[in-house]
Design an enzyme around this catalytic site. Structure first.
Site, PDB file in Angstrom:
ATOM      1  NE  ARG A   1      42.140  37.300  34.489  1.00 28.52           N
ATOM      2  CZ  ARG A   1      42.360  38.273  33.597  1.00 28.52           C
ATOM      3  NH1 ARG A   1      41.965  39.509  33.870  1.00 28.52           N
ATOM      4  NH2 ARG A   1      42.937  38.027  32.448  1.00 28.52           N
TER       5      ARG A   1
ATOM      6  CG  ASP B   1      36.856  46.066  34.604  1.00 27.34           C
ATOM      7  OD1 ASP B   1      35.713  46.372  34.178  1.00 27.34           O
ATOM      8  OD2 ASP B   1      37.793  45.722  33.857  1.00 27.34           O
TER       9      ASP B   1
ATOM     10  CD  GLU C   1      35.318  38.383  34.927  1.00 29.74           C
ATOM     11  OE1 GLU C   1      35.574  39.161  35.855  1.00 29.74           O
ATOM     12  OE2 GLU C   1      35.831  38.468  33.803  1.00 29.74           O
TER      13      GLU C   1
ATOM     14  CG  HIS D   1      37.092  41.546  32.336  1.00 26.82           C
ATOM     15  ND1 HIS D   1      37.471  40.384  32.970  1.00 26.82           N
ATOM     16  CD2 HIS D   1      38.228  42.053  31.796  1.00 26.82           C
ATOM     17  CE1 HIS D   1      38.775  40.203  32.822  1.00 26.82           C
ATOM     18  NE2 HIS D   1      39.259  41.206  32.106  1.00 26.82           N
TER      19      HIS D   1
HETATM   20  P1  NAD Z   1      52.438  42.136  34.802  1.00 28.17           P
HETATM   21  O1  NAD Z   1      52.852  40.711  34.634  1.00 28.17           O
HETATM   22  O2  NAD Z   1      53.166  43.189  34.060  1.00 28.17           O
HETATM   23  O3  NAD Z   1      52.501  42.537  36.356  1.00 28.17           O
HETATM   24  C1  NAD Z   1      52.030  41.709  37.380  1.00 28.17           C
HETATM   25  C2  NAD Z   1      52.833  42.028  38.619  1.00 28.17           C
HETATM   26  O4  NAD Z   1      52.272  41.299  39.711  1.00 28.17           O
HETATM   27  C3  NAD Z   1      54.319  41.625  38.513  1.00 28.17           C
HETATM   28  O5  NAD Z   1      55.164  42.717  38.865  1.00 28.17           O
HETATM   29  C4  NAD Z   1      54.446  40.480  39.500  1.00 28.17           C
HETATM   30  O6  NAD Z   1      55.744  40.406  40.120  1.00 28.17           O
HETATM   31  C5  NAD Z   1      53.358  40.839  40.497  1.00 28.17           C
HETATM   32  N1  NAD Z   1      52.953  39.720  41.333  1.00 28.17           N
HETATM   33  C6  NAD Z   1      52.881  38.402  41.025  1.00 28.17           C
HETATM   34  N2  NAD Z   1      52.518  37.698  42.099  1.00 28.17           N
HETATM   35  C7  NAD Z   1      52.372  38.596  43.119  1.00 28.17           C
HETATM   36  C8  NAD Z   1      52.012  38.474  44.475  1.00 28.17           C
HETATM   37  N3  NAD Z   1      51.758  37.275  45.035  1.00 28.17           N
HETATM   38  N4  NAD Z   1      51.943  39.593  45.218  1.00 28.17           N
HETATM   39  C9  NAD Z   1      52.239  40.810  44.688  1.00 28.17           C
HETATM   40  N5  NAD Z   1      52.583  40.977  43.388  1.00 28.17           N
HETATM   41  C10 NAD Z   1      52.654  39.885  42.619  1.00 28.17           C
HETATM   42  O7  NAD Z   1      50.881  42.167  34.468  1.00 28.17           O
HETATM   43  P2  NAD Z   1      50.016  43.437  34.046  1.00 28.17           P
HETATM   44  O8  NAD Z   1      50.026  43.566  32.567  1.00 28.17           O
HETATM   45  O9  NAD Z   1      50.365  44.581  34.895  1.00 28.17           O
HETATM   46  O10 NAD Z   1      48.557  42.891  34.412  1.00 28.17           O
HETATM   47  C11 NAD Z   1      48.179  42.669  35.767  1.00 28.17           C
HETATM   48  C12 NAD Z   1      46.875  41.908  35.791  1.00 28.17           C
HETATM   49  O11 NAD Z   1      45.839  42.747  35.282  1.00 28.17           O
HETATM   50  C13 NAD Z   1      46.809  40.672  34.879  1.00 28.17           C
HETATM   51  O12 NAD Z   1      47.339  39.529  35.529  1.00 28.17           O
HETATM   52  C14 NAD Z   1      45.350  40.521  34.616  1.00 28.17           C
HETATM   53  O13 NAD Z   1      44.801  39.655  35.576  1.00 28.17           O
HETATM   54  C15 NAD Z   1      44.784  41.919  34.832  1.00 28.17           C
HETATM   55  N6  NAD Z   1      44.237  42.508  33.595  1.00 28.17           N
HETATM   56  C16 NAD Z   1      42.968  42.976  33.615  1.00 28.17           C
HETATM   57  C17 NAD Z   1      42.421  43.542  32.478  1.00 28.17           C
HETATM   58  C18 NAD Z   1      41.017  44.107  32.462  1.00 28.17           C
HETATM   59  O14 NAD Z   1      40.453  44.333  31.376  1.00 28.17           O
HETATM   60  N7  NAD Z   1      40.416  44.374  33.610  1.00 28.17           N
HETATM   61  C19 NAD Z   1      43.175  43.625  31.309  1.00 28.17           C
HETATM   62  C20 NAD Z   1      44.492  43.161  31.334  1.00 28.17           C
HETATM   63  C21 NAD Z   1      45.020  42.603  32.481  1.00 28.17           C
END
Ligand code: NAD
Length: 331
Positions: free
Chosen positions: A234, A258, A263, A295
């Site tokens: 994000r 991305d 955005e 994105h």
């Molecule tokens: P997920 O919930 O499986 O994993 C997120 C991880 O971040 C967890 O292990 C959590 O413990 C950790 N976390 C939370 N707070 C933290 C902190 N302060 N410091 C370190 N780690 C921390 O989520 P995911 O499916 O792996 O997705 C991750 C992120 O990717 C989403 O939150 C979203 O913002 C982003 N995303 C982007 C796209 C894209 O098209 N670019 C698509 C999907 C998701």
């Protein structure tokens, strides 16, 4: 059920229509993003379905409640753009897609890294003009480099596996450690240790009050001179002016993003024929050591099919997955 799909993009249609063969909802496709002004377009529907740039703030949620909308289905994983407390107060269920092909985003992060390191974006522009010179295209072997992953959930784990395949040493920071990654040899470190030891840092944690501007002057100051930074999570994880300063000073060697903090105003729209009224984004899109994509990490056929299927299934069977404590449905 009648569902109003806001921020609809034509590439979604075949996936939604295919998934809807099993659920038989009435789908209304709306190109505009959901906002207090456009919420009226949901009139006559039972639910709305939204994506990452729709405004699910208090004014929008109140307008939806006034229209009798009881469910909001997110076609995405992150829900930082939803005022969950207000939704709960209004009795609106918020459903999301907690998981879809994590490989789509992880592989996109790798694509950004490979483009930046091997200067693919620069080479492509040159060879299109029949300029076959190599000056300025020097890269480095990823083999043996240290990759720091912040957030080792589904996407972080998928990204780590790929980087291990390249022969990289993978370091990680997360509050919750992945046993699978530890078995694969990934070393968990504190955030400062990870930042100071990594040649490449990739962000895979959600945007929360705690992670807002996680990358700021202090954390950038800890990074190796010339380190690469990737953000497919994000935009709000980066303090953009600080990142620009670090790129200008050479503290950061390259940046692949991305996502961008502002955005919503630009991504998914064509600004090629008009001046971009955001000088920071304009600088980022023109720096040779920066690659910006709008994105598109989720944009694979596999991910879109899963998003469509889980979203429509969430709306069909919310009672199976509704979590009253968090107001977030896991499909
Ligand atoms: P997920 O919930 O499986 O994993 C997120 C991880 O971040 C967890 O292990 C959590 O413990 C950790 N976390 C939370 N707070 C933290 C902190 N302060 N410091 C370190 N780690 C921390 O989520 P995911 O499916 O792996 O997705 C991750 C992120 O990717 C989403 O939150 C979203 O913002 C982003 N995303 C982007 C796209 C894209 O098209 N670019 C698509 C999907 C998701």
């Amino acid at each position: 059920m009648k569902i109003a799909f806001f921020s609809y993009q034509p590439f979604e249609q075949p996936f939604l229509e295919s998934a809807n063969q099993a659920t038989q909802h009435q789908l209304t496709f709306i190109r505009q993003a959901l906002s207090p002004e456009t919420a009226i377009l949901a009139a006559g529907h039972d639910a709305v379905c939204v994506f990452v740039h729709d405004q699910l703030n208090a004014p929008t949620l109140h307008r939806l409640a006034d229209l009798g909308i009881k469910r909001v289905a997110l076609r995405c994983t992150g829900y930082n753009h939803v005022d969950i407390d207000v939704a709960q107060q209004l009795g609106i269920q918020v459903l999301r897609v907690p998981s879809y092909s994590p490989h789509s985003v992880a592989e996109h992060a790798v694509a950004l890294l490979m483009a930046l390191n091997r200067k693919i974006h620069l080479a492509y522009q040159r060879t299109r003009k029949n300029n076959f010179t190599l000056d300025g295209l020097l890269g480095f072997d990823l083999y043996g480099k240290r990759i720091g992953i912040i957030g080792t959930g589904k996407i972080g784990v998928a990204f780590a596996r790929i980087m291990l395949g390249f022969g990289c040493h993978v370091l990680a920071y997360d509050k919750v450690r992945s046993a699978v990654l530890q078995q694969l040899g990934v070393e968990y470190r504190t955030l400062p240790e990870l930042l100071s030891a990594s040649d490449i840092v990739s962000l895979h944690c959600p945007l929360t009050p705690e992670t807002h501007h996680l990358i700021n002057p202090d954390s950038l100051g800890l990074m190796k001179t010339g380190a690469y930074l990737l953000n497919t999570s994000r935009g709000g994880l980066l303090d953009t002016p600080a990142v620009l300063n670090a790129l200008h000073s050479g503290q950061l060697g390259a940046l692949g993003i991305d996502v961008y903090e502002l955005e919503e105003d630009f991504f998914f729209a064509d600004w090629s024929e008009k001046p971009l009224p955001d000088s920071e984004l304009n600088t980022l899109t023109h720096l040779p050591n920066v690659v910006v994509t709008s994105h598109q990490g989720f944009l694979t056929a596999e991910a879109l099919a899963q998003i469509a299927q889980v979203t429509l299934n969430n709306l069909t069977h919310p009672e199976q997955a509704y979590l009253p404590n968090s107001c977030v449905v896991v499909g």
